[in-house]
Structure formats: structure tokens, C-alpha cells
Design a protein around this motif. Structure first.
Motif, PDB file in Angstrom:
ATOM      1  N   GLU A  33      72.400 136.268  -4.300  1.00 49.96           N
ATOM      2  CA  GLU A  33      71.431 136.928  -5.173  1.00 49.96           C
ATOM      3  C   GLU A  33      71.597 138.444  -5.217  1.00 49.96           C
ATOM      4  OE1 GLU A  33      66.639 137.483  -5.251  1.00 49.96           O
ATOM      5  OE2 GLU A  33      67.424 135.514  -4.720  1.00 49.96           O
ATOM      6  N   ASN A  34      71.915 139.072  -4.102  1.00 49.35           N
ATOM      7  CA  ASN A  34      72.004 140.529  -4.055  1.00 49.35           C
ATOM      8  C   ASN A  34      73.436 141.058  -4.029  1.00 49.35           C
ATOM      9  OD1 ASN A  34      69.192 140.996  -3.999  1.00 49.35           O
ATOM     10  ND2 ASN A  34      69.173 140.326  -1.872  1.00 49.35           N
ATOM     11  N   TYR A  35      74.397 140.217  -4.282  1.00 49.90           N
ATOM     12  CA  TYR A  35      75.814 140.604  -4.194  1.00 49.90           C
ATOM     13  C   TYR A  35      76.142 141.771  -5.125  1.00 49.90           C
ATOM     14  CZ  TYR A  35      80.889 140.290  -4.329  1.00 49.90           C
ATOM     15  OH  TYR A  35      82.220 140.584  -4.267  1.00 49.90           O
ATOM     16  N   MET A  36      75.817 141.638  -6.404  1.00 49.75           N
ATOM     17  CA  MET A  36      76.144 142.687  -7.371  1.00 49.75           C
ATOM     18  C   MET A  36      75.337 143.960  -7.098  1.00 49.75           C
ATOM     19  SD  MET A  36      78.549 141.351  -8.993  1.00 49.75           S
ATOM     20  CE  MET A  36      78.885 142.304 -10.434  1.00 49.75           C
ATOM     21  N   ARG A  37      74.106 143.805  -6.663  1.00 53.75           N
ATOM     22  CA  ARG A  37      73.273 144.974  -6.361  1.00 53.75           C
ATOM     23  C   ARG A  37      73.897 145.813  -5.253  1.00 53.75           C
ATOM     24  NH1 ARG A  37      69.236 146.224  -2.638  1.00 53.75           N
ATOM     25  NH2 ARG A  37      69.464 144.162  -1.754  1.00 53.75           N
ATOM     26  N   LYS A  38      74.422 145.148  -4.237  1.00 50.58           N
ATOM     27  CA  LYS A  38      75.036 145.869  -3.117  1.00 50.58           C
ATOM     28  C   LYS A  38      76.257 146.667  -3.571  1.00 50.58           C
ATOM     29  CE  LYS A  38      73.522 142.606   0.398  1.00 50.58           C
ATOM     30  NZ  LYS A  38      73.947 141.546   1.318  1.00 50.58           N
ATOM     31  N   HIS A  39      77.067 146.069  -4.441  1.00 53.31           N
ATOM     32  CA  HIS A  39      78.257 146.765  -4.922  1.00 53.31           C
ATOM     33  C   HIS A  39      77.886 147.891  -5.884  1.00 53.31           C
ATOM     34  CE1 HIS A  39      81.359 144.363  -3.030  1.00 53.31           C
ATOM     35  NE2 HIS A  39      80.545 143.333  -3.195  1.00 53.31           N
ATOM     36  N   PHE A  40      76.870 147.666  -6.696  1.00 52.98           N
ATOM     37  CA  PHE A  40      76.437 148.707  -7.615  1.00 52.98           C
ATOM     38  C   PHE A  40      75.846 149.890  -6.849  1.00 52.98           C
ATOM     39  CE2 PHE A  40      73.398 150.510 -10.761  1.00 52.98           C
ATOM     40  CZ  PHE A  40      74.351 150.963 -11.661  1.00 52.98           C
ATOM     41  N   ARG A  41      75.233 149.622  -5.734  1.00 50.71           N
ATOM     42  CA  ARG A  41      74.673 150.694  -4.893  1.00 50.71           C
ATOM     43  C   ARG A  41      75.786 151.649  -4.460  1.00 50.71           C
ATOM     44  NH1 ARG A  41      70.689 153.731  -4.288  1.00 50.71           N
ATOM     45  NH2 ARG A  41      69.306 151.966  -4.471  1.00 50.71           N
ATOM     46  N   LYS A  42      76.960 151.132  -4.144  1.00 47.92           N
ATOM     47  CA  LYS A  42      78.084 151.983  -3.744  1.00 47.92           C
ATOM     48  C   LYS A  42      78.481 152.924  -4.878  1.00 47.92           C
ATOM     49  CE  LYS A  42      79.970 148.535  -0.587  1.00 47.92           C
ATOM     50  NZ  LYS A  42      81.086 147.614  -0.331  1.00 47.92           N
ATOM     51  N   VAL A  43      78.495 152.408  -6.089  1.00 44.61           N
ATOM     52  CA  VAL A  43      78.834 153.231  -7.256  1.00 44.61           C
ATOM     53  C   VAL A  43      77.764 154.298  -7.464  1.00 44.61           C
ATOM     54  CG1 VAL A  43      79.133 153.201  -9.769  1.00 44.61           C
ATOM     55  CG2 VAL A  43      80.140 151.389  -8.360  1.00 44.61           C
ATOM     56  N   LYS A  44      76.495 153.898  -7.387  1.00 49.54           N
ATOM     57  CA  LYS A  44      75.401 154.854  -7.558  1.00 49.54           C
ATOM     58  C   LYS A  44      75.475 155.964  -6.526  1.00 49.54           C
ATOM     59  CE  LYS A  44      71.222 153.439  -8.206  1.00 49.54           C
ATOM     60  NZ  LYS A  44      69.937 152.757  -8.317  1.00 49.54           N
ATOM     61  N   ASP A  45      75.743 155.611  -5.292  1.00 50.05           N
ATOM     62  CA  ASP A  45      75.837 156.614  -4.230  1.00 50.05           C
ATOM     63  C   ASP A  45      77.030 157.547  -4.446  1.00 50.05           C
ATOM     64  OD1 ASP A  45      73.622 155.475  -3.086  1.00 50.05           O
ATOM     65  OD2 ASP A  45      74.726 154.432  -1.495  1.00 50.05           O
ATOM     66  N   LEU A  46      78.168 156.977  -4.860  1.00 53.59           N
ATOM     67  CA  LEU A  46      79.362 157.767  -5.084  1.00 53.59           C
ATOM     68  C   LEU A  46      79.133 158.827  -6.165  1.00 53.59           C
ATOM     69  CD1 LEU A  46      82.436 158.221  -4.554  1.00 53.59           C
ATOM     70  CD2 LEU A  46      82.835 156.600  -6.401  1.00 53.59           C
ATOM     71  N   PHE A  47      78.461 158.441  -7.247  1.00 53.58           N
ATOM     72  CA  PHE A  47      78.227 159.366  -8.355  1.00 53.58           C
ATOM     73  C   PHE A  47      76.867 160.046  -8.287  1.00 53.58           C
ATOM     74  CE2 PHE A  47      81.516 156.526 -10.018  1.00 53.58           C
ATOM     75  CZ  PHE A  47      82.452 157.475 -10.410  1.00 53.58           C
ATOM     76  N   GLU A  48      76.159 159.814  -7.196  1.00 50.84           N
ATOM     77  CA  GLU A  48      74.853 160.421  -6.943  1.00 50.84           C
ATOM     78  C   GLU A  48      73.848 160.155  -8.064  1.00 50.84           C
ATOM     79  OE1 GLU A  48      75.643 164.546  -6.051  1.00 50.84           O
ATOM     80  OE2 GLU A  48      76.717 164.032  -4.214  1.00 50.84           O
ATOM     81  N   PHE A  49      73.835 158.888  -8.540  1.00 52.23           N
ATOM     82  CA  PHE A  49      72.845 158.473  -9.529  1.00 52.23           C
ATOM     83  C   PHE A  49      71.531 158.199  -8.834  1.00 52.23           C
ATOM     84  CE2 PHE A  49      76.499 156.535 -12.139  1.00 52.23           C
ATOM     85  CZ  PHE A  49      76.656 157.693 -12.873  1.00 52.23           C
TER      86      PHE A  49
END
Length: 73
Positions: A33-49
């Protein structure tokens, strides 16, 4: 994305399989259920969204952009 999908050789899998299965390939078991959310979090953190940027928002924006490109071609 087209290249990646074509390289997946989807015709080798059962048509009822989930495209993104539990082992990151087409599978009868879907991803968690949270697989994509966890990976998207990495992108958000990288680009400081900030928290107002969501996976759904990015998906929606991409769909609208593709539609608009085809509409005016």
C-alpha cells in the motif's frame, strides 16, 4: 517510459498480473500500500518539495500535459 515498458517484455507475463508487482516486476501479487509513497518521498526530499506536492498531483499534471500536447498537434 515507452522504452522501459517495451523492455519489460510484458507479453511474457499473464494478462491478469499487476504491472508493478510485489517484486518490482509484473506479478500476481500487487505492491504494498505505501510502496510508491515511500519512493516518492525520496524524490520530494531530493528536490526539497513541501508537503503540498503529492504523488497524485504529479500524476494528474502529467496526464493533463500529455492531453494538451496531443490536443494542439
Amino acid at each position: 517510459m515507452k522504452k522501459i515498458i517495451s523492455e519489460m517484455n510484458l507479453s511474457d507475463y499473464h494478462p491478469g498480473d499487476y504491472l508493478f508487482g510485489s517484486n518490482q516486476t509484473p506479478s500476481t501479487t500487487k505492491i504494498g500500500e505505501n510502496y510508491m509513497r515511500k519512493h516518492f518521498r525520496k524524490v520530494k526530499d531530493l528536490f526539497e518539495f513541501g508537503d503540498d506536492y503529492t504523488l497524485y498531483g504529479f500524476k494528474h499534471t502529467a496526464v493533463v500535459n500529455c492531453y494538451e500536447k496531443k490536443r494542439y498537434l
